[in-house]
Design a protein around this motif. Structure first.
Motif, PDB file in Angstrom:
ATOM      1  N   UNK A  31      -4.451   9.471  -0.978  1.00 60.66           N
ATOM      2  CA  UNK A  31      -5.125   8.268  -1.467  1.00 60.66           C
ATOM      3  C   UNK A  31      -4.134   7.117  -1.584  1.00 60.66           C
ATOM      4  N   UNK A  32      -4.682   5.896  -1.616  1.00 60.00           N
ATOM      5  CA  UNK A  32      -3.863   4.687  -1.630  1.00 60.00           C
ATOM      6  C   UNK A  32      -3.607   4.207  -3.046  1.00 60.00           C
ATOM      7  N   UNK A  33      -2.399   3.691  -3.243  1.00 58.80           N
ATOM      8  CA  UNK A  33      -2.114   2.902  -4.431  1.00 58.80           C
ATOM      9  C   UNK A  33      -1.840   1.484  -3.933  1.00 58.80           C
ATOM     10  N   UNK A  34      -2.729   0.560  -4.227  1.00 57.71           N
ATOM     11  CA  UNK A  34      -2.555  -0.834  -3.811  1.00 57.71           C
ATOM     12  C   UNK A  34      -1.926  -1.586  -4.981  1.00 57.71           C
ATOM     13  N   UNK A  35      -0.760  -2.159  -4.770  1.00 59.86           N
ATOM     14  CA  UNK A  35      -0.077  -2.899  -5.839  1.00 59.86           C
ATOM     15  C   UNK A  35       0.247  -4.296  -5.360  1.00 59.86           C
ATOM     16  N   UNK A  36      -0.109  -5.296  -6.175  1.00 53.40           N
ATOM     17  CA  UNK A  36       0.301  -6.655  -5.856  1.00 53.40           C
ATOM     18  C   UNK A  36      -0.821  -7.656  -6.028  1.00 53.40           C
ATOM     19  N   UNK A  37      -0.432  -8.929  -5.909  1.00 51.52           N
ATOM     20  CA  UNK A  37      -1.424  -9.977  -6.088  1.00 51.52           C
ATOM     21  C   UNK A  37      -2.556  -9.836  -5.074  1.00 51.52           C
ATOM     22  N   UNK A  38      -3.788  -9.919  -5.562  1.00 52.99           N
ATOM     23  CA  UNK A  38      -4.936  -9.805  -4.664  1.00 52.99           C
ATOM     24  C   UNK A  38      -5.441  -8.374  -4.529  1.00 52.99           C
ATOM     25  N   UNK A  39      -4.805  -7.432  -5.222  1.00 51.21           N
ATOM     26  CA  UNK A  39      -5.174  -6.016  -5.055  1.00 51.21           C
ATOM     27  C   UNK A  39      -6.647  -5.761  -5.392  1.00 51.21           C
ATOM     28  N   UNK A  40      -7.161  -6.475  -6.393  1.00 46.88           N
ATOM     29  CA  UNK A  40      -8.561  -6.205  -6.788  1.00 46.88           C
ATOM     30  C   UNK A  40      -9.531  -6.509  -5.659  1.00 46.88           C
ATOM     31  N   UNK A  41      -9.109  -7.408  -4.756  1.00 51.45           N
ATOM     32  CA  UNK A  41     -10.026  -7.735  -3.653  1.00 51.45           C
ATOM     33  C   UNK A  41     -10.247  -6.541  -2.716  1.00 51.45           C
ATOM     34  N   UNK A  64       0.864  -1.171   0.000  1.00 46.19           N
ATOM     35  CA  UNK A  64       0.000   0.000   0.000  1.00 46.19           C
ATOM     36  C   UNK A  64       0.904   1.225   0.000  1.00 46.19           C
ATOM     37  N   UNK A  65       0.834   2.004  -1.088  1.00 43.42           N
ATOM     38  CA  UNK A  65       1.604   3.239  -1.181  1.00 43.42           C
ATOM     39  C   UNK A  65       0.635   4.401  -0.978  1.00 43.42           C
ATOM     40  N   UNK A  66       1.132   5.477  -0.369  1.00 44.58           N
ATOM     41  CA  UNK A  66       0.247   6.623  -0.120  1.00 44.58           C
ATOM     42  C   UNK A  66       0.656   7.803  -0.983  1.00 44.58           C
ATOM     43  N   UNK A  67      -0.314   8.392  -1.664  1.00 44.20           N
ATOM     44  CA  UNK A  67      -0.044   9.596  -2.456  1.00 44.20           C
ATOM     45  C   UNK A  67      -0.642  10.800  -1.746  1.00 44.20           C
ATOM     46  N   UNK A  68       0.150  11.856  -1.625  1.00 45.27           N
ATOM     47  CA  UNK A  68      -0.402  13.098  -1.076  1.00 45.27           C
ATOM     48  C   UNK A  68      -0.912  13.953  -2.223  1.00 45.27           C
ATOM     49  N   UNK A  69      -2.141  14.468  -2.086  1.00 48.87           N
ATOM     50  CA  UNK A  69      -2.648  15.347  -3.131  1.00 48.87           C
ATOM     51  C   UNK A  69      -3.352  16.525  -2.477  1.00 48.87           C
ATOM     52  N   UNK A 129       8.833  -5.446  -9.780  1.00 49.49           N
ATOM     53  CA  UNK A 129       9.310  -4.323 -10.593  1.00 49.49           C
ATOM     54  C   UNK A 129       8.296  -3.180 -10.598  1.00 49.49           C
ATOM     55  N   UNK A 130       7.029  -3.550 -10.831  1.00 52.19           N
ATOM     56  CA  UNK A 130       5.983  -2.533 -10.915  1.00 52.19           C
ATOM     57  C   UNK A 130       5.828  -1.805  -9.574  1.00 52.19           C
ATOM     58  N   UNK A 131       5.944  -2.546  -8.486  1.00 58.68           N
ATOM     59  CA  UNK A 131       5.792  -1.915  -7.170  1.00 58.68           C
ATOM     60  C   UNK A 131       6.870  -0.842  -6.956  1.00 58.68           C
ATOM     61  N   UNK A 132       8.112  -1.201  -7.278  1.00 56.84           N
ATOM     62  CA  UNK A 132       9.195  -0.225  -7.078  1.00 56.84           C
ATOM     63  C   UNK A 132       9.053   0.967  -8.009  1.00 56.84           C
ATOM     64  N   UNK A 133       8.632   0.699  -9.256  1.00 57.13           N
ATOM     65  CA  UNK A 133       8.492   1.800 -10.216  1.00 57.13           C
ATOM     66  C   UNK A 133       7.324   2.706  -9.840  1.00 57.13           C
ATOM     67  N   UNK A 134       6.248   2.112  -9.339  1.00 54.59           N
ATOM     68  CA  UNK A 134       5.093   2.918  -8.919  1.00 54.59           C
ATOM     69  C   UNK A 134       5.489   3.819  -7.751  1.00 54.59           C
ATOM     70  N   UNK A 135       6.336   3.299  -6.858  1.00 53.65           N
ATOM     71  CA  UNK A 135       6.786   4.087  -5.707  1.00 53.65           C
ATOM     72  C   UNK A 135       7.499   5.378  -6.165  1.00 53.65           C
ATOM     73  N   UNK A 136       8.263   5.270  -7.245  1.00 53.03           N
ATOM     74  CA  UNK A 136       8.977   6.451  -7.755  1.00 53.03           C
ATOM     75  C   UNK A 136       7.974   7.525  -8.171  1.00 53.03           C
ATOM     76  N   UNK A 137       6.946   7.099  -8.891  1.00 53.56           N
ATOM     77  CA  UNK A 137       5.934   8.073  -9.334  1.00 53.56           C
ATOM     78  C   UNK A 137       5.190   8.651  -8.122  1.00 53.56           C
ATOM     79  N   UNK A 138       4.861   7.798  -7.178  1.00 50.20           N
ATOM     80  CA  UNK A 138       4.167   8.255  -5.969  1.00 50.20           C
ATOM     81  C   UNK A 138       4.996   9.338  -5.266  1.00 50.20           C
TER      82      UNK A 138
END
Ligand SMILES: NC(=O)c1ccc[n+]([C@@H]2O[C@H](COP(=O)([O-])OP(=O)(O)OC[C@H]3O[C@@H](n4cnc5c(N)ncnc54)[C@H](O)[C@@H]3O)[C@@H](O)[C@H]2O)c1
Ligand SMILES: [Zn+2]
Length: 360
Positions: free
Chosen positions: A13-23, A3-8, A213-222
């Motif tokens: 808001x949360x960015x949930x990344x990983x297996x099972x995220x849709x749940x 669970x990554x947190x974005x400040x806006x 890979x996607x989790x680490x890359x998403x963290x950079x954008x966050x």
């Protein structure tokens, strides 16, 4: 799952990344109704899993054709009128389920429908999971002008399931990986080296490797958008490789390159440019070029007219007052944004890379 947190500007808001995220979509509460915007092929392939994971019954999605053509004002109008016909109100939720096209269109509609309703990004491409779904930029194209009309409107959350990437073509996967390389260059040696060991022969079915890979890359954008939501400064670094990249897309009528591939060339070109203006040590330049090439093969640029490509550069929409804000790598983990680059160096960098006369 992470669970990554974005400040806006409107909260976090949360960015949930990983297996099972849709749940985690089961936890959406307080809405009068939920509408899913997607493409027919994607829905056919993944709709039942999404609905099952999210706990939705009888979902009848709003469908738009696949492709950049759907990012139009006309399509936004059609989606809004379908929402209205189906009874969507101010307390309805829109779920944008797709790549960057559906995400940008869905975000735009959500930001304007009844002056704004909540929306959730459920990105299905690498590019969307690491980049376009995060940060709240929405847009549609007007005629040939990409992203001419748009809004800043943060999603309520972003939910990225790596399993969905398995149905991407090898080429579509690679295209997204160039954006991942961009994030690694911005991030620093740790992610850069890790990616170097992971990129080779990576296939869409390897969702476990992709998840990391996607989790680490998403963290950079966050991290970037949390510090600069409205692109006043820092967020510009995300434009690394995009100045030349956009010109390459435009000069080929958006037909030869997938977006990420154009950015791949764009990163090679600015790396050479940074060397030429004395900002980047060539040994470091070679490492950057090496990682770009590791993401996969790029469609050729040798038969493009340098004059035409260079002529399209100043029209980059990030140019303020006719200047181009070049994003140049200084070393892995550090870029400099500067308008101060001589035209001769810009042309020489293109020529060197186009002739294959450098780090190949
Ligand atoms: N908002 C932002 O900050 C931002 C940032 C970068 C890019 N963008 C925008 O994103 C768009 C590009 O996004 P994209 O590369 O995701 O393109 P896209 O949405 O067109 O998706 C690419 C292709 O993959 C297909 N697809 C999507 N998910 C799939 C899956 N899981 N399996 C199989 N096929 C699948 C789509 O149908 C499409 O044909 C551009 O319009 C660009 O302007 C926006
Ligand atoms: Zn991009």
């Amino acid at each position: 799952m992470k669970r990554l947190r974005v400040k806006s500007s409107t909260g976090e808001y949360d960015v949930m990344v990983g297996r099972g995220a849709w749940r985690t979509l089961r936890r959406l509460e307080g809405y009068t109704s939920i509408f899913v915007l997607t493409e027919p092929g994607l829905w056919e392939c993944w709709g039942s899993k999404l609905a099952r994971d999210a706990g939705w019954r009888l979902v009848r999605p709003l469908l738009v054709p696949a492709g950049e053509g759907s990012k139009s004002l006309a399509m936004a109008g059609r989606v809004a009128s379908e929402l209205s016909e189906r009874g969507a109100d101010r307390r309805s939720l829109l779920v944008a389920f797709g790549g960057g096209v559906v995400g940008d269109l869905g975000g735009f509609v959500a930001s304007t429908y009844m002056r704004g309703i909540d929306y959730v990004q459920v990105p299905t491409t690498v590019l969307a999971q690491v980049d376009s779904a995060i940060g709240g930029k929405t847009a549609v194209n007007v005629r040939a002008m990409k992203n001419l009309v748009g809004t800043f409107y943060p999603p309520s959350r972003v939910v990225s399931e790596p399993a969905v990437l398995a149905s991407l073509s090898a080429r579509a996967l690679q295209s997204g990986l160039y954006e991942v390389v961009k994030h690694a260059i911005l991030s620093g040696p740790a992610f850069f080296q890790y990616l170097g060991t992971e990129l080779a022969a990576l296939r869409p079915s390897q969702t476990g490797r992709l998840e990391a890979i996607v989790t680490r890359a998403a963290q950079v954008k966050v991290d970037v958008v949390s510090r600069d939501e409205h692109e006043s400064g820092l967020r510009r670094v995300l434009n690394l490789g995009h100045t030349y990249g956009h010109a390459l897309e435009e000069v080929t009528g958006y037909r030869r390159f997938l977006h990420g591939e154009a950015v791949g060339w764009g990163m090679l070109l600015v790396t050479r440019l940074a060397e030429l203006v004395g900002l980047l040590d060539p040994a470091e330049g070679e490492r950057i070029a090496g990682l770009v090439w590791q993401a996969g093969p790029l469609p050729p640029i040798h038969n493009l007219s340098a004059e035409k490509v260079l002529g399209l550069l100043p029209r980059d929409k990030k140019a303020v007052g006719g200047m181009i804000h070049w994003v140049l790598p200084e070393r892995i983990g550090k870029v400099r944004v500067t308008p101060d680059v001589p035209d001769t160096a810009v042309a020489a960098a293109f020529s060197d890379v186009q002739r294959g006369a450098w780090h190949e």
